[in-house]
Design a protein around this motif. Structure first.
Motif, PDB file in Angstrom:
ATOM      1  N   VAL A  31       0.856  -1.182   0.000  1.00  0.00           N
ATOM      2  CA  VAL A  31       0.000   0.000   0.000  1.00  0.00           C
ATOM      3  C   VAL A  31       0.892   1.231   0.000  1.00  0.00           C
ATOM      4  O   VAL A  31       1.987   1.222   0.574  1.00  0.00           O
ATOM      5  CB  VAL A  31      -0.949  -0.015   1.218  1.00  0.00           C
ATOM      6  CG1 VAL A  31      -0.179   0.046   2.524  1.00  0.00           C
ATOM      7  CG2 VAL A  31      -1.966   1.108   1.135  1.00  0.00           C
ATOM      8  N   CYS A  32       0.418   2.287  -0.681  1.00  0.00           N
ATOM      9  CA  CYS A  32       1.246   3.487  -0.841  1.00  0.00           C
ATOM     10  C   CYS A  32       0.425   4.720  -0.515  1.00  0.00           C
ATOM     11  O   CYS A  32      -0.730   4.849  -0.926  1.00  0.00           O
ATOM     12  CB  CYS A  32       1.782   3.555  -2.270  1.00  0.00           C
ATOM     13  SG  CYS A  32       2.792   5.023  -2.595  1.00  0.00           S
ATOM     14  N   ASP A  33       1.042   5.664   0.197  1.00  0.00           N
ATOM     15  CA  ASP A  33       0.424   6.950   0.488  1.00  0.00           C
ATOM     16  C   ASP A  33       1.540   7.913   0.880  1.00  0.00           C
ATOM     17  O   ASP A  33       2.540   7.493   1.481  1.00  0.00           O
ATOM     18  CB  ASP A  33      -0.592   6.822   1.626  1.00  0.00           C
ATOM     19  CG  ASP A  33      -1.561   7.990   1.687  1.00  0.00           C
ATOM     20  OD1 ASP A  33      -2.751   7.789   1.392  1.00  0.00           O
ATOM     21  OD2 ASP A  33      -1.133   9.119   2.028  1.00  0.00           O
ATOM     22  N   ILE A  34       1.369   9.195   0.551  1.00  0.00           N
ATOM     23  CA  ILE A  34       2.405  10.183   0.906  1.00  0.00           C
ATOM     24  C   ILE A  34       2.382  10.492   2.405  1.00  0.00           C
ATOM     25  O   ILE A  34       3.359  11.023   2.938  1.00  0.00           O
ATOM     26  CB  ILE A  34       2.265  11.481   0.099  1.00  0.00           C
ATOM     27  CG1 ILE A  34       0.883  12.116   0.334  1.00  0.00           C
ATOM     28  CG2 ILE A  34       2.517  11.231  -1.379  1.00  0.00           C
ATOM     29  CD1 ILE A  34       0.742  13.499  -0.283  1.00  0.00           C
ATOM     30  N   ASN A  35       1.269  10.168   3.072  1.00  0.00           N
ATOM     31  CA  ASN A  35       1.174  10.355   4.517  1.00  0.00           C
ATOM     32  C   ASN A  35       1.809   9.149   5.199  1.00  0.00           C
ATOM     33  O   ASN A  35       1.209   8.080   5.281  1.00  0.00           O
ATOM     34  CB  ASN A  35      -0.293  10.500   4.926  1.00  0.00           C
ATOM     35  CG  ASN A  35      -0.472  10.805   6.413  1.00  0.00           C
ATOM     36  OD1 ASN A  35       0.296  10.347   7.258  1.00  0.00           O
ATOM     37  ND2 ASN A  35      -1.511  11.574   6.729  1.00  0.00           N
ATOM     38  N   GLU A  36       3.033   9.324   5.683  1.00  0.00           N
ATOM     39  CA  GLU A  36       3.797   8.189   6.204  1.00  0.00           C
ATOM     40  C   GLU A  36       3.136   7.553   7.418  1.00  0.00           C
ATOM     41  O   GLU A  36       3.099   6.322   7.544  1.00  0.00           O
ATOM     42  CB  GLU A  36       5.225   8.631   6.555  1.00  0.00           C
ATOM     43  CG  GLU A  36       6.125   7.463   6.915  1.00  0.00           C
ATOM     44  CD  GLU A  36       7.596   7.841   6.957  1.00  0.00           C
ATOM     45  OE1 GLU A  36       8.405   6.963   7.295  1.00  0.00           O
ATOM     46  OE2 GLU A  36       7.920   9.002   6.645  1.00  0.00           O
ATOM     47  N   GLN A  37       2.580   8.364   8.303  1.00  0.00           N
ATOM     48  CA  GLN A  37       1.919   7.811   9.485  1.00  0.00           C
ATOM     49  C   GLN A  37       0.701   6.978   9.088  1.00  0.00           C
ATOM     50  O   GLN A  37       0.500   5.868   9.599  1.00  0.00           O
ATOM     51  CB  GLN A  37       1.501   8.942  10.423  1.00  0.00           C
ATOM     52  CG  GLN A  37       0.809   8.457  11.691  1.00  0.00           C
ATOM     53  CD  GLN A  37       0.429   9.599  12.622  1.00  0.00           C
ATOM     54  OE1 GLN A  37       0.864  10.733  12.461  1.00  0.00           O
ATOM     55  NE2 GLN A  37      -0.397   9.292  13.617  1.00  0.00           N
ATOM     56  N   ARG A  38      -0.093   7.519   8.158  1.00  0.00           N
ATOM     57  CA  ARG A  38      -1.293   6.811   7.719  1.00  0.00           C
ATOM     58  C   ARG A  38      -0.936   5.509   7.011  1.00  0.00           C
ATOM     59  O   ARG A  38      -1.557   4.463   7.246  1.00  0.00           O
ATOM     60  CB  ARG A  38      -2.107   7.719   6.795  1.00  0.00           C
ATOM     61  CG  ARG A  38      -3.305   7.075   6.105  1.00  0.00           C
ATOM     62  CD  ARG A  38      -4.416   6.723   7.052  1.00  0.00           C
ATOM     63  NE  ARG A  38      -5.578   6.190   6.324  1.00  0.00           N
ATOM     64  CZ  ARG A  38      -6.624   5.629   6.901  1.00  0.00           C
ATOM     65  NH1 ARG A  38      -6.693   5.519   8.211  1.00  0.00           N
ATOM     66  NH2 ARG A  38      -7.637   5.176   6.182  1.00  0.00           N
ATOM     67  N   ALA A  43      -0.814  -0.314   6.560  1.00  0.00           N
ATOM     68  CA  ALA A  43       0.028  -1.475   6.265  1.00  0.00           C
ATOM     69  C   ALA A  43       0.041  -2.450   7.436  1.00  0.00           C
ATOM     70  O   ALA A  43      -0.032  -3.671   7.248  1.00  0.00           O
ATOM     71  CB  ALA A  43       1.449  -1.024   5.930  1.00  0.00           C
ATOM     72  N   GLY A  44       0.099  -1.909   8.653  1.00  0.00           N
ATOM     73  CA  GLY A  44       0.076  -2.764   9.835  1.00  0.00           C
ATOM     74  C   GLY A  44      -1.251  -3.480   9.989  1.00  0.00           C
ATOM     75  O   GLY A  44      -1.295  -4.663  10.359  1.00  0.00           O
ATOM     76  N   LYS A  45      -2.332  -2.801   9.693  1.00  0.00           N
ATOM     77  CA  LYS A  45      -3.661  -3.398   9.826  1.00  0.00           C
ATOM     78  C   LYS A  45      -3.834  -4.585   8.889  1.00  0.00           C
ATOM     79  O   LYS A  45      -4.424  -5.609   9.272  1.00  0.00           O
ATOM     80  CB  LYS A  45      -4.728  -2.340   9.541  1.00  0.00           C
ATOM     81  CG  LYS A  45      -6.153  -2.875   9.571  1.00  0.00           C
ATOM     82  CD  LYS A  45      -7.176  -1.782   9.251  1.00  0.00           C
ATOM     83  CE  LYS A  45      -8.588  -2.353   9.230  1.00  0.00           C
ATOM     84  NZ  LYS A  45      -9.607  -1.320   8.911  1.00  0.00           N
ATOM     85  N   TYR A  46      -3.325  -4.462   7.646  1.00  0.00           N
ATOM     86  CA  TYR A  46      -3.559  -5.507   6.642  1.00  0.00           C
ATOM     87  C   TYR A  46      -2.339  -6.418   6.443  1.00  0.00           C
ATOM     88  O   TYR A  46      -2.409  -7.340   5.625  1.00  0.00           O
ATOM     89  CB  TYR A  46      -3.953  -4.868   5.308  1.00  0.00           C
ATOM     90  CG  TYR A  46      -5.303  -4.181   5.364  1.00  0.00           C
ATOM     91  CD1 TYR A  46      -6.483  -4.898   5.210  1.00  0.00           C
ATOM     92  CD2 TYR A  46      -5.390  -2.813   5.602  1.00  0.00           C
ATOM     93  CE1 TYR A  46      -7.720  -4.271   5.281  1.00  0.00           C
ATOM     94  CE2 TYR A  46      -6.627  -2.171   5.675  1.00  0.00           C
ATOM     95  CZ  TYR A  46      -7.784  -2.906   5.515  1.00  0.00           C
ATOM     96  OH  TYR A  46      -8.999  -2.272   5.601  1.00  0.00           O
TER      97      TYR A  46
END
Length: 336
Positions: A31-38, A43-46
């Motif tokens: 999974v990719c997003d510019i919001n590193e925390q999100r 990523a941890g959830k899935y």
């Protein structure tokens, strides 16, 4: 095993991911997003690998499919990079933020030959499919449609949605779904629209520097085949409801696209068809899941014909709502 990557981590991305983890023969790899925390949280959830750069994700993960769940202005880059690598693309609506970019994306898709589907999930709703089957090639003189919800009065909703320069407002973000389903229903070949006039208002929520959208709209539409349509749209009315009525001398069919408040996944068809009552509740469906299952099968079998919303057709729906926004801004009817 189909390896899947997801770009964007908003609610629609997690909606799809929640369904995909239940599917056999698929693996959400990254999974990719510019919001590193999100992205770390998702990523941890899935249990997948997080990235903040989609090019790096494509280079390292050897994906078969990518879900593009970004804000509407971020489409061309990830689709182009996916196409270079032959990765099939599921693109959330709208297909692009403007027509010029959509035309460029369509060329990328056509030139590369990748499978691509746009997330117009109502095309997969049981009530829409049954209504389409019933009317067949019969002319539909009148369509009456509505979608209202309280999105703009929801304090928890991401505020960028209310900046028209980022989201396009209710027409580009939400009315586009109902207009697309109407196009799908009204004309078995193209559903082309000839002209329209749209009106917007801020009777409920005045515009400010942060709230630049109209909270409510009405569209009047004329199709090339002669069908006329009136659509009402609002983000300032709660609870939500959405429906499409198809009206002629032979039938009066009502498609409920959320027959209960906040039931954003199932449909119901009621009314009369040639003097026979119609009452069909597709209560066991989830048209988001049907949409994704169909795309997965299209990729597995390399069968583009399974896809009900190919990018080149979604571009036509995009053009309609862009012209509707133009009509509101110029306060006049426009040719599509």
């Amino acid at each position: 095993m189909l390896k899947i990557g997801v770009v964007g981590t908003g609610w629609i991305a997690t909606r799809h991911m929640d369904a995909l983890i239940k599917e056999e023969g698929v693996q959400i790899a990254a999974v990719c997003d510019i919001n590193e925390q999100r992205v770390q949280e998702i990523a941890g959830k899935y249990g997948v690998v997080p990235f903040t750069d989609y090019v790096q994700m494509f280079e390292e993960c050897n994906l078969d499919i990518v879900l593009i769940c970004t804000p509407p202005g971020i489409r061309l880059g990830p689709i182009s990079e996916a196409a270079k690598r032959g990765i099939a693309c599921f693109v959330e609506k709208p297909p692009a933020f403007n027509e010029e970019e959509a035309i460029e994306i369509n060329k990328v898709i056509e030139d590369s030959g990748i499978l691509a589907s746009v997330g117009f999930m109502y095309r997969y709703a049981g009530a829409v499919q049954k209504a389409k089957e019933l009317i067949g090639d019969t002319a539909v003189p009148i369509i009456r449609s509505i979608y209202v919800c309280g999105l703009a009065i929801n304090p928890d909703w991401p505020r960028w949605f209310f900046n028209k320069s980022l989201s396009g407002g209710p027409l580009l973000d939400q009315a586009i779904h109902v207009i697309d389903a109407s196009r799908f229903l009204v004309d078995q070949t193209s559903g082309d629209i000839a002209e329209l006039q749209a009106f917007g208002s801020n009777q409920s929520i005045p515009k400010t520097d942060e709230f630049t959208i109209e909270d409510s709209h009405v569209l009047n539409i004329r199709y090339k085949n002669g069908t006329i349509q009136n659509h009402t749209q609002s983000w300032a009315i709660d609870p939500n409801y959405a429906n499409i009525e198809l009206i002629s001398n032979d039938f009066h069919l009502k498609i409920d696209l959320n027959p209960e408040p906040y039931a954003f996944y199932r449909s119901k068809l009621t009314g009369v068809y040639k003097n026979s009552p119609i009452d069909m509740d597709f209560k066991d469906e989830d048209f988001y899941v049907t949409e994704m299952k169909t795309f997965l099968e299209a990729v597995r079998t390399n069968n583009k014909d399974l896809i009900r919303s190919p990018y080149h057709d979604a571009l036509k729906t995009l053009r309609v709502v862009l012209h509707a926004n133009k009509s509101v801004e110029e306060n006049k009817g426009v040719l599509v």
